[in-house]
Motif scaffolding. Structure first.
Motif, short mmCIF file in Angstrom:
data_model
loop_
_atom_site.label_atom_id
_atom_site.label_comp_id
_atom_site.label_asym_id
_atom_site.label_seq_id
_atom_site.Cartn_x
_atom_site.Cartn_y
_atom_site.Cartn_z
N ASN A 793 0.85 -1.18 0.00
CA ASN A 793 0.00 0.00 0.00
C ASN A 793 0.89 1.23 0.00
O ASN A 793 1.86 1.31 0.75
CB ASN A 793 -0.94 0.01 1.22
CG ASN A 793 -2.11 0.94 1.02
OD1 ASN A 793 -1.96 2.10 0.64
ND2 ASN A 793 -3.32 0.44 1.29
N ALA A 798 -2.18 3.39 6.01
CA ALA A 798 -3.16 2.34 5.72
C ALA A 798 -2.93 1.12 6.59
O ALA A 798 -1.84 0.90 7.13
CB ALA A 798 -3.09 1.97 4.24
N LYS A 799 -3.94 0.30 6.74
CA LYS A 799 -3.86 -0.91 7.54
C LYS A 799 -3.59 -2.11 6.63
O LYS A 799 -4.11 -2.19 5.52
CB LYS A 799 -5.15 -1.13 8.31
CG LYS A 799 -5.40 -0.08 9.39
CD LYS A 799 -6.65 -0.41 10.19
CE LYS A 799 -6.88 0.62 11.29
NZ LYS A 799 -8.10 0.30 12.09
N LEU A 800 -2.78 -3.02 7.16
CA LEU A 800 -2.44 -4.22 6.41
C LEU A 800 -3.59 -5.21 6.46
O LEU A 800 -4.16 -5.47 7.51
CB LEU A 800 -1.18 -4.85 7.00
CG LEU A 800 -0.57 -6.03 6.23
CD1 LEU A 800 -0.07 -5.58 4.87
CD2 LEU A 800 0.59 -6.63 7.03
N THR A 801 -3.92 -5.76 5.30
CA THR A 801 -5.04 -6.69 5.21
C THR A 801 -4.54 -8.13 5.16
O THR A 801 -3.39 -8.40 4.78
CB THR A 801 -5.88 -6.39 3.97
OG1 THR A 801 -5.07 -6.58 2.79
CG2 THR A 801 -6.40 -4.96 4.00
N VAL A 802 -5.41 -9.03 5.52
CA VAL A 802 -5.07 -10.46 5.47
C VAL A 802 -4.86 -10.89 4.03
O VAL A 802 -4.02 -11.77 3.74
CB VAL A 802 -6.19 -11.29 6.14
CG1 VAL A 802 -5.87 -12.78 6.07
CG2 VAL A 802 -6.37 -10.85 7.59
N GLU A 803 -5.59 -10.30 3.09
CA GLU A 803 -5.43 -10.67 1.69
C GLU A 803 -4.02 -10.37 1.20
O GLU A 803 -3.45 -11.14 0.41
CB GLU A 803 -6.46 -9.91 0.83
CG GLU A 803 -7.90 -10.36 1.02
CD GLU A 803 -8.51 -9.83 2.31
OE1 GLU A 803 -7.87 -8.96 2.96
OE2 GLU A 803 -9.61 -10.28 2.67
N SER A 804 -3.45 -9.26 1.65
CA SER A 804 -2.08 -8.92 1.24
C SER A 804 -1.08 -9.95 1.76
O SER A 804 -0.17 -10.37 1.03
CB SER A 804 -1.70 -7.53 1.75
OG SER A 804 -2.57 -6.55 1.25
#
Length: 828
Positions: A793, A798-804
C-alpha cells in the motif's frame, strides 16, 4: 617599543627633540586615537611604515634617524606627522635571522616635494619643508578595518581592489595593514604579559604561604604546633604508602612489558601514546601504506594500486570514536589480562597442527580436538553455560591484500562491515581502550559489539560484545584476536560467546598475504532450527571457512573494480566510469537491504506478524516507509523462508542467475526471456557481477521493465538479489547521476551448502587461492532462502489486510514450486 636608545639628546633639530618629548609624554589610548610608535600611521590614517634600524649596525658616531628616510616633526596644529618612502631590503641581525626593513629612496623623496623643495641652494638646507600627509577619512578607515577583520594579510590583488574602491594608493593600503598588524600584535602581547604577571604573583603568594607553613608545622589533629614524634609518624605512613605504590608500579610495568612483548628485565614506563593501555593515546592511527591511484567504490576507505606487488592498500581513515579512559584501574587491567591471554591462545592455535587440529573425514575441515584443547589451554571466558555447544574451525589461504591494510580494516568497525557485507549486519566501536603506539595499530585494544548474520529466517542474528586486540609479532606479521567480555562484565549474558578467535596475517613477496583464520564460539543450539544445526556445527555457517571465502571474494572484487590496469568487462551498453560507480553503489544498497530483511536486522524496524494460515517456516514482517531516501513510501511487507533442495549450490545458482531461464520462475519476466542491457564484472568468475536486465513486453501497449541484479558466489555460499527499477532513474544512474534517491525494494535468493550429505568433501586444499566454489558448492544438496519485499500500500497510514499477507505467502510458495519443477526436484 622602547625608543630610549634612539631618541636621545644627540638628535639635532627641533623636530627630533619635539618628537622625542611628545612620544614620551603621550600615553597609549586606543579609544582616543593616541598612539604607540609602532602603529602611529594606523591611528592617524596615514600610510607609512615605520621600522627600527638594526642595533648591531650602529657606530659610535652614527646618529639614528638622521637619514632622509625617516623624520619626525611636531606641527603647529599639534599633529604628529611621519613621512617615509619605502623600499624593501633585507638585513641580517646578530643571530643570523632575516628581517625586512622599509626605507625610502632619494628619488622617492624628491617626488614627495614641491617645486620649491627641489631648490638645492646652499643658503637653504635641503628638505626643510616637509609634505603634509592627509588623514584617511572615517569611511576609509571603517572599510579598512572591516577588511582587516576578514583578512589581516591581503594579497596584491585584494590590495589593488581596495585601493581603487577607497581612492588610495596601493602602497597606502599596504602600509596601513602593516601598521595595523603591528598594533594588534602589541595589544596581544600586553594582554598576555598582564595575564602572566597575575599568574606569577599568584604563584609567588602560594610559595610564600608554603614556606611559612614549613617553618611553623601544625598538628592535623589538635591544631597546635607539631612535635618531632608526629612528623616521624607521618613520615612512616608516607614510606608505607610509597612502598605500596612501588609494588603497584612493578606490577603494572610487568603487565605492560608483557603487553608490548618486552622482557621483564627492566622497568618500562609506557609512553603517552599508550598510557598503560588506556587514555590519551592518538585518536587516529594511519597504519595504511601508500600506493598508486584508483577510484573509490563507496567511500574513501579502500584503494588499489595501479602497479604490481603492493596489493590492496588503505587511505587515511575517516571517523573514529574518541579515546576514552576506564575509571576503574582493576577493571582496566582485567581487560588487558583477557586480551593478552586471548592473543597467546590464538597464536598457539594458529601455529599448532596435530594433535590440536585433526582433519575431518566428513567435511575435510580442520576440527578441534577437544581433549587436547582442554589440556593445553585454560578457559579465559569462564565455564560453558548450560545448553551451549561449541564450534571451532581453522582455515588458511592467500588474500590479495597486505597485512597493514587488512589490520586497518579489521580495527575499523565500519570498514570491517564493508569487507563482510553478507555476514555483518551491524557493528560499532563502543570504546577505544588503546589506539596503538607510534602511529600503528600495534597494541590497539577496542571494545566492540556486532550483529553477525546468516541469510536465513530460521537462524537468529548473533549479538556479541567483545574485545578486539591487535599486536605485531614481527616485521610483516600481525595478529588480531576477538574475545567476549561476558566473564568480566557482571550481569552480561548472550546467546553466543566468542572464545579467542581471529586471524594471523603474514605478508608475502607478491603483495598478497597468507591468512590463518581461527573461529571458536559457543552458542545456544536450542534457538537454531534443526535444518541448520548441522551447517553451524561443521563451521560452514559462521566458521573460519566462510570468513576466509568472503574475505577472498571481497578483496578480489575491490581489486577488479578499482585497479586501472584491469580493463572493464564488455557490456551490451557502454558505461562510463562514473556510471559504473553509481550503478555499483545502487547494487550495494540493494543487497544490504535484502540481507537486513532476511535476517530482521535491528537497523530496519520490522514488526513480525503471526498469521494462522501461513506455514511456520515462513516469516512475515512489515514496516512503514516514511521519508526514507531510496524507498517508495507506504507499507512494506517482507516474506522469507528456507527450504532444502536436492541439487548442488552451484547448479542452483547458475539456474537462478541465468536471465534466459528467468521466465521459468519469475512472474516479472512476463513469460519470456530477459535481455541483459549492462554488465559489470566483480571478479574473475563473471558470475560475480552487477547487471541490468530488461523484460520483454507482452504487447505493444505495455512498456518494458528494467531489473537491477547482483550475483555473487564463493566457496561458502551464493546470493542472487534483484529489484525492479524505474527506466528514467536508471538512465540517470548509468550517466553518473546520484543513485541515493532511486527507489527500490529488493528480493532474491541466498544459497548455502547442505551439511547433511555426510561424506561430502566441502573444503578446498589448504593454502588455496581465490577459488569461487569449493567441493561443497559443486556436490550435495543446498539450503535455499527465498525472500520478497513488496509494497502492499502506498499510504503509510493504511492498515495491512489479510489478503495482502496471503498474496505474498502464495508468491513464495509458487516461486519455490516453480524452481523445483524446473530443476526436476518434484520426485525428491
Amino acid at each position: 617599543m622602547n625608543f630610549n636608545g634612539f631618541l636621545d639628546n644627540t638628535s639635532s633639530g627641533v623636530d627630533g627633540a619635539g618628537a622625542s618629548k611628545l612620544l614620551s609624554d603621550v600615553p597609549y589610548n586606543n579609544n582616543n586615537h593616541h598612539f604607540s610608535f609602532s602603529a602611529v600611521d594606523t591611528m592617524l590614517g596615514t600610510t607609512t611604515a615605520i621600522t627600527t634600524p638594526s642595533l648591531h649596525s650602529r657606530t659610535p658616531n652614527s646618529r639614528p634617524f638622521s637619514s632622509h628616510g625617516l623624520s619626525l616633526g611636531l606641527h603647529t596644529n599639534g599633529e604628529v606627522l611621519m613621512e617615509s618612502n619605502v623600499s624593501r631590503k633585507k638585513t641580517s641581525r646578530g643571530g643570523g635571522e632575516d628581517v625586512t626593513t622599509e626605507s625610502r629612496s632619494e628619488s622617492d623623496n624628491a617626488e614627495a616635494l614641491s617645486g620649491d623643495d627641489l631648490d638645492t641652494s646652499d643658503d637653504r638646507p635641503p628638505f626643510k619643508k616637509k609634505k603634509r600627509y592627509h588623514r584617511h577619512t572615517p569611511k576609509q578607515i571603517q572599510d579598512l578595518e572591516s577588511v582587516f577583520k576578514e583578512c589581516a594579510h591581503p594579497d596584491e590583488k585584494q590590495r589593488l581592489d581596495l585601493s581603487r574602491r577607497l581612492n588610495l594608493d596601493p602602497r597606502q593600503v599596504k602600509f596601513w595593514f602593516q601598521n595595523r598588524r603591528t598594533q594588534m600584535k602589541t595589544q596581544i602581547e600586553r594582554h598576555e604579559n598582564a595575564l602572566l604577571r597575575q599568574e606569577n604573583d599568584k604563584l609567588r603568594a602560594e610559595n610564600m604561604s608554603v614556606r611559612e607553613a614549613m617553618r611553623n608545622p601544625m598538628c592535623g589533629n589538635c591544631g597546635g604546633p607539631a612535635v618531632l614524634a608526629d612528623i616521624s609518624i607521618e613520615e612512616q605512613h608516607l614510606r608505607i604508602e610509597n612502598s605500596r605504590l612501588k609494588d603497584e608500579l612493578d606490577r603494572v610495568c610487568a603487565l605492560t612489558g608483557k603487553f608490548l612483548g618486552r622482557s621483564n628485565g627492566s622497568h618500562y614506563i609506557p609512553d603517552s601514546a599508550l598510557v598503560l593501555g588506556v587514555g590519551v593515546g592518538s585518536a587516529g592511527c594511519n597504519g595504511g601504506v601508500g600506493g598508486g591511484g584508483g577510484f573509490t567504490l563507496s567511500s574513501p576507505r579502500f584503494e588499489i594500486s595501479n602497479g604490481t606487488g603492493s596489493g590492496l592498500v588503505t587511505v587515511n581513515h575517516h571517523h573514529q570514536p574518541p579515546v576514552s579512559s576506564v575509571s576503574d584501574f582493576d577493571h582496566r587491567s582485567r581487560y588487558l589480562d583477557l586480551a593478552l591471554a586471548a592473543m597467546d591462545e590464538l597464536v598457539k592455535m594458529a601455529q599448532t597442527r596435530d594433535p590440536l587440529w585433526v582433519r575431518s573425514s566428513d567435511t575435510g575441515f580442520d576440527v578441534l580436538n577437544r581433549e587436547e584443547y582442554d589440556t593445553s589451554f585454560s578457559r579465559c571466558v569462564g565455564p560453558k553455560p548450560d545448553g551451549f555447544v561449541s564450534e571451532a574451525s581453522k582455515e588458511s589461504g592467500t588474500v590479495i591484500i597486505n597485512s597493514l591494510a587488512l589490520v586497518e580494516t579489521l580495527m575499523d568497525s565500519e570498514r570491517w562491515a564493508e569487507m563482510f557485507p553478507s555476514m555483518i549486519s551491524r557493528t560499532s566501536t563502543t570504546e577505544i581502550i588503546s589506539s596503538g603506539m607510534g602511529g600503528t595499530r600495534n597494541g590497539a585494544l577496542h571494545l566492540m559489539q556486532a550483529e553477525l548474520q546468516l541469510l536465513s529466517p530460521l537462524v537468529p542474528v548473533r549479538q556479541v560484545s567483545f574485545l578486539r586486540f591487535c599486536k605485531q609479532h614481527a616485521e610483516g606479521v600481525w595478529a588480531v584476536v576477538d574475545v567476549s567480555i561476558d566473564s568480566i562484565r557482571e550481569g552480561s549474558s548472550s546467546s553466543c560467546r566468542r572464545l579467542p578467535s581471529g586471524c594471523l596475517v603474514q605478508d608475502m613477496a607478491n603483495g598478497y598475504s597468507k591468512v590463518t583464520w581461527i573461529e571458536h564460539t559457543e552458542y545456544d543450539e536450542n534457538r537454531i532450527h534443526r535444518l541448520y544445526r548441522p551447517l553451524l556445527s561443521c563451521g560452514l555457517a559462521f566458521g573460519a571457512h566462510r570468513w576466509m571465502a568472503a574475505l577472498q571474494r571481497q578483496c578480489e572484487c575491490l581489486t577488479i573494480l578499482m585497479s586501472s590496469t584491469v580493463s572493464p568487462s564488455p557490456s551490451p551498453t557502454p558505461i562510463n566510469c562514473n556510471g559504473r560507480k553509481s550503478m555499483l553503489k545502487l547494487a550495494k544498497r540493494m543487497t544490504e537491504n535484502f540481507c537486513g530483511g532476511v535476517c530482521a536486522s535491528s537497523l530496519q524496524k520490522w514488526s513480525k506478524l503471526n498469521v494462522g494460515n501461513v506455514d511456520e517456516d515462513v516469516r512475515i514482517m512489515t514496516r512503514k516507509s516514511v521519508n526514507i531516501p531510496g524507498e517508495p513510501p507506504g507499507i512494506v511487507l517482507n516474506a522469507a523462508t528456507s527450504v532444502w533442495m536436492p541439487v548442488s549450490p552451484r547448479r542452483l545458482f547458475d539456474f537462478l542467475g541465468n536471465e534466459g531461464l528467468r521466465s521459468e520462475w519469475d512472474i516479472l519476466s512476463n513469460g519470456g526471456p530477459m535481455k541483459e542491457m549492462a554488465h559489470i564484472a566483480k571478479g574473475h568468475d563473471h558470475s560475480n557481477s552487477v547487471s541490468l536486465l530488461r523484460a520483454s513486453a507482452v504487447s505493444a501497449n505495455q512498456s518494458s521493465m528494467l531489473i537491477l541484479q547482483e550475483t555473487s558466489i564463493d566457496a561458502a555460499g551464493a546470493v542472487v538479489v534483484y529489484a525492479p527499477v524505474d527506466i528514467p532513474a536508471m538512465q540517470a544512474v548509468m550517466n553518473g547521476g546520484d543513485s541515493a534517491y532511486v527507489a527500490l525494494l529488493p528480493s532474491g535468493f541466498a544459497i548455502l551448502p547442505n551439511a547433511q550429505a555426510g561424506t561430502q568433501r566441502c573444503a578446498t586444499e589448504e593454502g588455496n587461492g581465490n577459488g569461487n566454489g569449493g567441493m561443497c558448492m559443486e556436490e550435495g544438496g543446498s539450503l535455499l532462502t527465498v525472500a520478497f519485499q513488496i509494497l502492499v500500500n502506498s499510504l503509510p497510514t493504511a492498515k495491512l489486510t489479510v489478503e495482502s499477507v496471503e498474496t505474498v505467502n502464495n508468491l513464495i510458495s509458487c516461486t519455490v514450486q516453480k524452481i523445483k519443477a524446473a530443476l526436476h526436484c518434484d520426485s525428491n
